[in-house]
Design a protein around this motif. Sequence first.
Motif, PDB file in Angstrom:
ATOM      1  N   LEU A  66       0.854  -1.091   0.140  1.00 21.45           N
ATOM      2  CA  LEU A  66      -0.055  -0.026  -0.008  1.00 21.45           C
ATOM      3  C   LEU A  66       0.791   1.436  -0.065  1.00 21.45           C
ATOM      4  O   LEU A  66       0.634   2.201  -0.660  1.00 21.45           O
ATOM      5  CB  LEU A  66      -0.918   0.091   1.291  1.00 21.45           C
ATOM      6  CG  LEU A  66      -1.925  -1.122   1.136  1.00 21.45           C
ATOM      7  CD1 LEU A  66      -2.719  -1.102   2.667  1.00 21.45           C
ATOM      8  CD2 LEU A  66      -3.053  -0.742  -0.016  1.00 21.45           C
ATOM      9  N   LEU A  67       2.124   1.191   0.666  1.00 22.35           N
ATOM     10  CA  LEU A  67       2.909   2.317   0.538  1.00 22.35           C
ATOM     11  C   LEU A  67       3.587   2.573  -0.596  1.00 22.35           C
ATOM     12  O   LEU A  67       3.539   3.708  -1.243  1.00 22.35           O
ATOM     13  CB  LEU A  67       3.888   2.345   1.683  1.00 22.35           C
ATOM     14  CG  LEU A  67       4.886   3.398   2.112  1.00 22.35           C
ATOM     15  CD1 LEU A  67       5.252   3.433   3.547  1.00 22.35           C
ATOM     16  CD2 LEU A  67       6.256   3.235   1.273  1.00 22.35           C
ATOM     17  N   SER A  70       1.201   4.174  -3.101  1.00 25.51           N
ATOM     18  CA  SER A  70       0.982   5.773  -2.811  1.00 25.51           C
ATOM     19  C   SER A  70       2.247   6.458  -3.431  1.00 25.51           C
ATOM     20  O   SER A  70       2.112   7.740  -3.718  1.00 25.51           O
ATOM     21  CB  SER A  70       1.019   5.959  -1.431  1.00 25.51           C
ATOM     22  OG  SER A  70       2.075   5.817  -0.714  1.00 25.51           O
ATOM     23  N   LEU A  73       1.642   8.480  -6.763  1.00 25.99           N
ATOM     24  CA  LEU A  73       1.077   9.730  -6.546  1.00 25.99           C
ATOM     25  C   LEU A  73       1.710  10.617  -5.592  1.00 25.99           C
ATOM     26  O   LEU A  73       1.518  12.042  -5.941  1.00 25.99           O
ATOM     27  CB  LEU A  73      -0.157   9.364  -5.664  1.00 25.99           C
ATOM     28  CG  LEU A  73      -1.341   8.488  -6.325  1.00 25.99           C
ATOM     29  CD1 LEU A  73      -2.310   8.038  -5.250  1.00 25.99           C
ATOM     30  CD2 LEU A  73      -1.933   9.202  -7.135  1.00 25.99           C
ATOM     31  N   LYS A  74       2.566  10.138  -4.803  1.00 24.27           N
ATOM     32  CA  LYS A  74       3.500  11.270  -4.105  1.00 24.27           C
ATOM     33  C   LYS A  74       4.575  11.868  -4.800  1.00 24.27           C
ATOM     34  O   LYS A  74       4.722  12.831  -4.966  1.00 24.27           O
ATOM     35  CB  LYS A  74       4.238  10.284  -2.967  1.00 24.27           C
ATOM     36  CG  LYS A  74       5.320  11.178  -1.994  1.00 24.27           C
ATOM     37  CD  LYS A  74       5.866  10.164  -1.169  1.00 24.27           C
ATOM     38  CE  LYS A  74       6.683  10.886  -0.072  1.00 24.27           C
ATOM     39  NZ  LYS A  74       7.865  11.541  -0.845  1.00 24.27           N
ATOM     40  N   ILE A  90      -3.359  11.394   0.233  1.00 24.09           N
ATOM     41  CA  ILE A  90      -2.157  10.603  -0.131  1.00 24.09           C
ATOM     42  C   ILE A  90      -1.229  10.710   0.943  1.00 24.09           C
ATOM     43  O   ILE A  90      -0.652   9.699   1.149  1.00 24.09           O
ATOM     44  CB  ILE A  90      -1.502  11.526  -1.427  1.00 24.09           C
ATOM     45  CG1 ILE A  90      -2.506  11.362  -2.438  1.00 24.09           C
ATOM     46  CG2 ILE A  90       0.061  10.940  -1.471  1.00 24.09           C
ATOM     47  CD1 ILE A  90      -2.158  12.318  -3.692  1.00 24.09           C
ATOM     48  N   GLN A  91      -1.117  11.765   1.758  1.00 22.79           N
ATOM     49  CA  GLN A  91      -0.308  11.792   2.860  1.00 22.79           C
ATOM     50  C   GLN A  91      -0.705  10.785   4.064  1.00 22.79           C
ATOM     51  O   GLN A  91       0.327  10.193   4.616  1.00 22.79           O
ATOM     52  CB  GLN A  91      -0.179  13.206   3.376  1.00 22.79           C
ATOM     53  CG  GLN A  91       0.479  14.192   2.481  1.00 22.79           C
ATOM     54  CD  GLN A  91       0.285  15.658   2.658  1.00 22.79           C
ATOM     55  OE1 GLN A  91       0.608  16.313   1.932  1.00 22.79           O
ATOM     56  NE2 GLN A  91      -0.755  16.114   3.715  1.00 22.79           N
ATOM     57  N   LEU A  93      -2.283   8.167   3.722  1.00 16.60           N
ATOM     58  CA  LEU A  93      -2.181   6.586   3.208  1.00 16.60           C
ATOM     59  C   LEU A  93      -0.451   6.541   3.350  1.00 16.60           C
ATOM     60  O   LEU A  93      -0.195   5.324   3.895  1.00 16.60           O
ATOM     61  CB  LEU A  93      -2.437   6.619   1.662  1.00 16.60           C
ATOM     62  CG  LEU A  93      -2.083   5.290   1.053  1.00 16.60           C
ATOM     63  CD1 LEU A  93      -3.116   4.245   1.712  1.00 16.60           C
ATOM     64  CD2 LEU A  93      -2.483   5.337  -0.521  1.00 16.60           C
ATOM     65  N   TYR A  94       0.355   7.401   3.160  1.00 14.13           N
ATOM     66  CA  TYR A  94       1.719   7.113   3.203  1.00 14.13           C
ATOM     67  C   TYR A  94       2.184   6.837   4.585  1.00 14.13           C
ATOM     68  O   TYR A  94       2.982   6.129   5.026  1.00 14.13           O
ATOM     69  CB  TYR A  94       2.388   8.293   2.587  1.00 14.13           C
ATOM     70  CG  TYR A  94       4.016   8.277   2.667  1.00 14.13           C
ATOM     71  CD1 TYR A  94       4.603   7.603   1.627  1.00 14.13           C
ATOM     72  CD2 TYR A  94       4.569   9.033   3.684  1.00 14.13           C
ATOM     73  CE1 TYR A  94       6.152   7.473   1.668  1.00 14.13           C
ATOM     74  CE2 TYR A  94       5.883   8.692   3.869  1.00 14.13           C
ATOM     75  CZ  TYR A  94       6.842   8.005   2.813  1.00 14.13           C
ATOM     76  OH  TYR A  94       8.114   7.985   3.019  1.00 14.13           O
ATOM     77  N   ASN A  97       0.664   3.655   6.545  1.00 11.83           N
ATOM     78  CA  ASN A  97       1.488   2.231   6.159  1.00 11.83           C
ATOM     79  C   ASN A  97       3.092   2.560   6.793  1.00 11.83           C
ATOM     80  O   ASN A  97       3.445   1.474   7.038  1.00 11.83           O
ATOM     81  CB  ASN A  97       1.474   2.141   4.510  1.00 11.83           C
ATOM     82  CG  ASN A  97      -0.060   1.750   4.180  1.00 11.83           C
ATOM     83  OD1 ASN A  97      -0.539   0.711   4.442  1.00 11.83           O
ATOM     84  ND2 ASN A  97      -0.612   2.630   3.410  1.00 11.83           N
ATOM     85  N   CYS A 160       1.754  18.308  -2.504  1.00  9.76           N
ATOM     86  CA  CYS A 160       1.655  17.327  -1.686  1.00  9.76           C
ATOM     87  C   CYS A 160       2.996  17.283  -0.718  1.00  9.76           C
ATOM     88  O   CYS A 160       4.000  17.186  -1.399  1.00  9.76           O
ATOM     89  CB  CYS A 160       1.093  15.928  -1.947  1.00  9.76           C
ATOM     90  SG  CYS A 160      -0.475  16.219  -2.630  1.00  9.76           S
TER      91      CYS A 160
END
Length: 305
Positions: A66-67, A70, A73-74, A90-91, A93-94, A97, A160
Amino acid sequence: MTNISGECNFTSIDRLAETLRFGISIPTFILGLVLNTLALSVFCCFWKKQTKTSIYMINLALADVLLLLSLPLKLHYSVAEAPGLLCAFIQSLYFVNTYGSIFIIVCITVDRYICLKHPFEGRANQSPRWAILICCFIWAVTWLCSSPIYVFQKKDSLKCFHNMSDEAWSVPLIVSVEIFGFLIPLSVMVFCSAQNIWILLNHKNRAKEKADSLRVIIINLVVFLVCFTPVHLAICLQCLVRQHVIVDCRLKQTISLFIQLSMILANLNCCLDAIFYYFAAKEFREKTHLKKIIERCPVFKPCAT
């Protein structure tokens, strides 16, 4: 992190960090996704009997996947503007994880300590039920603790992981992140790892079995220290910058570069976990071809089993 703060210009720093981020994160994304997808397939399909260890490793691999998902997108929205709500997702999610991985790694270390310190009780209590409940608790808590990101994120379009509001860098919040997100897990990791090493060195078991166990413990601890210590030191320093304790321009530029590089280094944990899977899980060695690769690698050749 901001591009310009007063008379202090961060444009060249951000440009260098962007180059390094793309150069390191893209190989990390590809290699990490392949290794962790392979790990999930082995743990879910080929593990003869699900145990506490297998449940923890499945959740650790899932957190890594999952990381990694992301990361694109990051990478994109660190150079392009996005709506505040999307940035917050996004942040979160990062970070969810990242800290999910930290706590699961700690659980694996504690579980190994219990099995070594109290072998009969540890082996008798290998039911995956408690591991499932603990992992569910970790996921719930990390998602709940990520909720301030949605509150503190500025609402307008922005890049972001840049220009977080001042509330996000408040001293109580950063101190809580440092203590509960890193220092306590680090203390548990160091204590349990030291105890595990001491027990093994004084245990009259087979030399090969002892060497394999010591290797797993040391690799796990080193990966934890290398991946997560720099980023938490950088967060602490950046907090001092945002609180105007550090005002020197050159020092602020150095810290800005350091925090961006340390986040890149933390991402490498997603790939390095595969080394831990290889040495810790017999099923992972048997069902993958990593043994052949490691045996041909001069760095790992003395450790190959």
